[in-house]
Design a protein around this motif. Structure first.
Motif, PDB file in Angstrom:
ATOM      1  N   ASP A   1       0.839  -1.201   0.000  1.00 65.40           N
ATOM      2  CA  ASP A   1       0.000   0.000   0.000  1.00 65.40           C
ATOM      3  C   ASP A   1       0.873   1.250   0.000  1.00 65.40           C
ATOM      4  O   ASP A   1       1.955   1.283   0.590  1.00 65.40           O
ATOM      5  CB  ASP A   1      -0.913   0.012   1.225  1.00 65.40           C
ATOM      6  CG  ASP A   1      -2.208  -0.746   0.974  1.00 65.40           C
ATOM      7  OD1 ASP A   1      -2.425  -1.158  -0.171  1.00 65.40           O
ATOM      8  OD2 ASP A   1      -2.985  -0.930   1.930  1.00 65.40           O
TER       9      ASP A   1
ATOM     10  N   PHE B   1       1.207   5.555   0.492  1.00 63.34           N
ATOM     11  CA  PHE B   1       0.653   6.789   1.049  1.00 63.34           C
ATOM     12  C   PHE B   1       1.670   7.914   0.879  1.00 63.34           C
ATOM     13  O   PHE B   1       2.853   7.681   0.631  1.00 63.34           O
ATOM     14  CB  PHE B   1       0.248   6.618   2.518  1.00 63.34           C
ATOM     15  CG  PHE B   1       1.374   6.320   3.465  1.00 63.34           C
ATOM     16  CD1 PHE B   1       2.034   7.344   4.132  1.00 63.34           C
ATOM     17  CD2 PHE B   1       1.773   5.013   3.710  1.00 63.34           C
ATOM     18  CE1 PHE B   1       3.071   7.073   5.020  1.00 63.34           C
ATOM     19  CE2 PHE B   1       2.801   4.732   4.597  1.00 63.34           C
ATOM     20  CZ  PHE B   1       3.455   5.759   5.253  1.00 63.34           C
TER      21      PHE B   1
ATOM     22  N   ILE C   1      -4.470   5.092  -8.302  1.00 64.59           N
ATOM     23  CA  ILE C   1      -4.778   5.298  -6.880  1.00 64.59           C
ATOM     24  C   ILE C   1      -5.983   6.217  -6.718  1.00 64.59           C
ATOM     25  O   ILE C   1      -6.914   5.934  -5.957  1.00 64.59           O
ATOM     26  CB  ILE C   1      -3.559   5.884  -6.146  1.00 64.59           C
ATOM     27  CG1 ILE C   1      -2.438   4.855  -6.080  1.00 64.59           C
ATOM     28  CG2 ILE C   1      -3.940   6.331  -4.740  1.00 64.59           C
ATOM     29  CD1 ILE C   1      -1.138   5.419  -5.550  1.00 64.59           C
ATOM     30  N   LEU C   2      -5.963   7.331  -7.457  1.00 71.47           N
ATOM     31  CA  LEU C   2      -7.068   8.286  -7.359  1.00 71.47           C
ATOM     32  C   LEU C   2      -8.373   7.663  -7.839  1.00 71.47           C
ATOM     33  O   LEU C   2      -9.440   7.907  -7.269  1.00 71.47           O
ATOM     34  CB  LEU C   2      -6.745   9.542  -8.174  1.00 71.47           C
ATOM     35  CG  LEU C   2      -5.581  10.390  -7.645  1.00 71.47           C
ATOM     36  CD1 LEU C   2      -5.296  11.550  -8.589  1.00 71.47           C
ATOM     37  CD2 LEU C   2      -5.891  10.913  -6.248  1.00 71.47           C
TER      38      LEU C   2
ATOM     39  N   ASP D   1      -9.130   4.481  -7.701  1.00 62.15           N
ATOM     40  CA  ASP D   1      -9.551   3.538  -6.665  1.00 62.15           C
ATOM     41  C   ASP D   1     -10.167   4.272  -5.483  1.00 62.15           C
ATOM     42  O   ASP D   1     -11.203   3.862  -4.943  1.00 62.15           O
ATOM     43  CB  ASP D   1      -8.343   2.717  -6.207  1.00 62.15           C
ATOM     44  CG  ASP D   1      -8.724   1.656  -5.186  1.00 62.15           C
ATOM     45  OD1 ASP D   1      -9.556   0.793  -5.514  1.00 62.15           O
ATOM     46  OD2 ASP D   1      -8.186   1.694  -4.064  1.00 62.15           O
ATOM     47  N   LYS D   2      -9.543   5.391  -5.089  1.00 62.03           N
ATOM     48  CA  LYS D   2     -10.075   6.159  -3.959  1.00 62.03           C
ATOM     49  C   LYS D   2     -11.424   6.783  -4.301  1.00 62.03           C
ATOM     50  O   LYS D   2     -12.314   6.866  -3.450  1.00 62.03           O
ATOM     51  CB  LYS D   2      -9.077   7.239  -3.541  1.00 62.03           C
ATOM     52  CG  LYS D   2      -7.843   6.679  -2.851  1.00 62.03           C
ATOM     53  CD  LYS D   2      -6.948   7.779  -2.316  1.00 62.03           C
ATOM     54  CE  LYS D   2      -5.783   7.187  -1.525  1.00 62.03           C
ATOM     55  NZ  LYS D   2      -4.891   8.227  -0.971  1.00 62.03           N
TER      56      LYS D   2
ATOM     57  N   LEU E   1     -13.966   4.021  -3.988  1.00 63.16           N
ATOM     58  CA  LEU E   1     -14.262   3.749  -2.582  1.00 63.16           C
ATOM     59  C   LEU E   1     -15.090   4.871  -1.967  1.00 63.16           C
ATOM     60  O   LEU E   1     -15.992   4.621  -1.161  1.00 63.16           O
ATOM     61  CB  LEU E   1     -12.957   3.567  -1.801  1.00 63.16           C
ATOM     62  CG  LEU E   1     -12.130   2.326  -2.154  1.00 63.16           C
ATOM     63  CD1 LEU E   1     -10.816   2.329  -1.381  1.00 63.16           C
ATOM     64  CD2 LEU E   1     -12.913   1.055  -1.856  1.00 63.16           C
ATOM     65  N   THR E   2     -14.774   6.112  -2.365  1.00 61.62           N
ATOM     66  CA  THR E   2     -15.543   7.249  -1.855  1.00 61.62           C
ATOM     67  C   THR E   2     -16.993   7.176  -2.310  1.00 61.62           C
ATOM     68  O   THR E   2     -17.921   7.476  -1.550  1.00 61.62           O
ATOM     69  CB  THR E   2     -14.915   8.576  -2.331  1.00 61.62           C
ATOM     70  OG1 THR E   2     -13.565   8.648  -1.872  1.00 61.62           O
ATOM     71  CG2 THR E   2     -15.693   9.769  -1.793  1.00 61.62           C
TER      72      THR E   2
END
Length: 238
Positions: free
Chosen positions: A64, A66, A119-120, A122-123, A126-127
């Motif tokens: 992962d 960050f 990543i964006l 995927d986020k 999820l959001t």
């Protein structure tokens, strides 16, 4: 794992800009409000992401990533990332990769931006899921509030009924007590009056007998009503 997004040959190109770091439990890897040029990949361990002191999520999957949001935007970190236990991270310094015009760095930047886009995406997905869950929770909360309001109204009605029942019970007990206290004296009065009147034969006495009987009948009627209230009191108590 986000490592899979990097071609093996490009991973080797990252080595000069990467370092394996260990952080003890409680150590802040990123601090909210600070600038950051590092990307962090989880090799081992669990970290907490906090915003304004509130826990947002846990990072625990190997691979992962960050720190990417502050690297992409150039803005200060929007969250604080803290090690929950001893963690091992692969840290990548993006300063040279972002600023250099050499071809190999251009390829590295392209790979990084590809990773950032994934990543964006995927986020965002999820959001969206969380937004739907929140919407569903809001509907459930609204329904619960309606049921709660209905229950409160019913509770007030029951309280009013109980208050009225309490009044009836108290009144019934008083009525039963009065009835008990009056029954025997009235019986004695009736018995005594009948005995006296039987000994007298004058008309006025007969008239008085009639009046006495009327009074006794009214008294008996009152006693019957009092007994009824007493019975109601017993019913409400049970």
């Amino acid at each position: 794992m986000l490592f899979n997004l990097f071609p093996r040959e490009l991973l080797k190109e990252f080595e000069p800009f990467s370092v394996l770091r260990k952080y003890p439990a409680g150590k802040k890897v990123l601090k909210e409000g600070n600038l950051n040029t590092w990307l962090y990949f989880i090799v081992r361990g669990t970290l907490s992401v906090n915003v304004e002191g509130n826990l947002i999520l846990k990072l625990r999957r190997k691979g992962d990533l960050f720190g990417e949001m502050s690297v992409i935007s150039g803005n200060p970190c929007s969250a604080t990332v803290i090690a929950d236990e001893e963690v091992e991270l692969l840290a990548l310094n993006t300063t040279t990769i972002k600023d250099s015009s050499e071809e190999k760095f251009v390829n590295l930047r392209a790979t990084l931006y590809k990773v950032f886009a994934l990543i964006l995406s995927d986020k965002l997905y999820l959001t969206t899921l969380k937004a739907k869950e929140f919407e569903k929770s809001s509907v459930n909360l609204e329904n619960f509030q309606k049921k709660l309001m209905a229950a409160q109204i019913k509770l007030k009605e029951l309280e009013a009924q109980l208050t009225q029942t309490g009044k009836l019970t108290a009144f019934g007990k008083i009525a039963a007590g009065i009835s008990h206290e009056l029954t025997q004296p009235l019986f004695d009065i009736k018995h005594l009056a009948e005995g006296v009147i039987e000994d007298w034969s004058e008309t006025p006495t007969k008239l008085n007998k009639h009046k006495i009987e009327q009074v006794l009948q009214r008294a008996n009627h009152v006693l019957q009503l009092l007994n009824i209230w007493g019975s109601l009191a017993g019913m409400h108590e049970t």
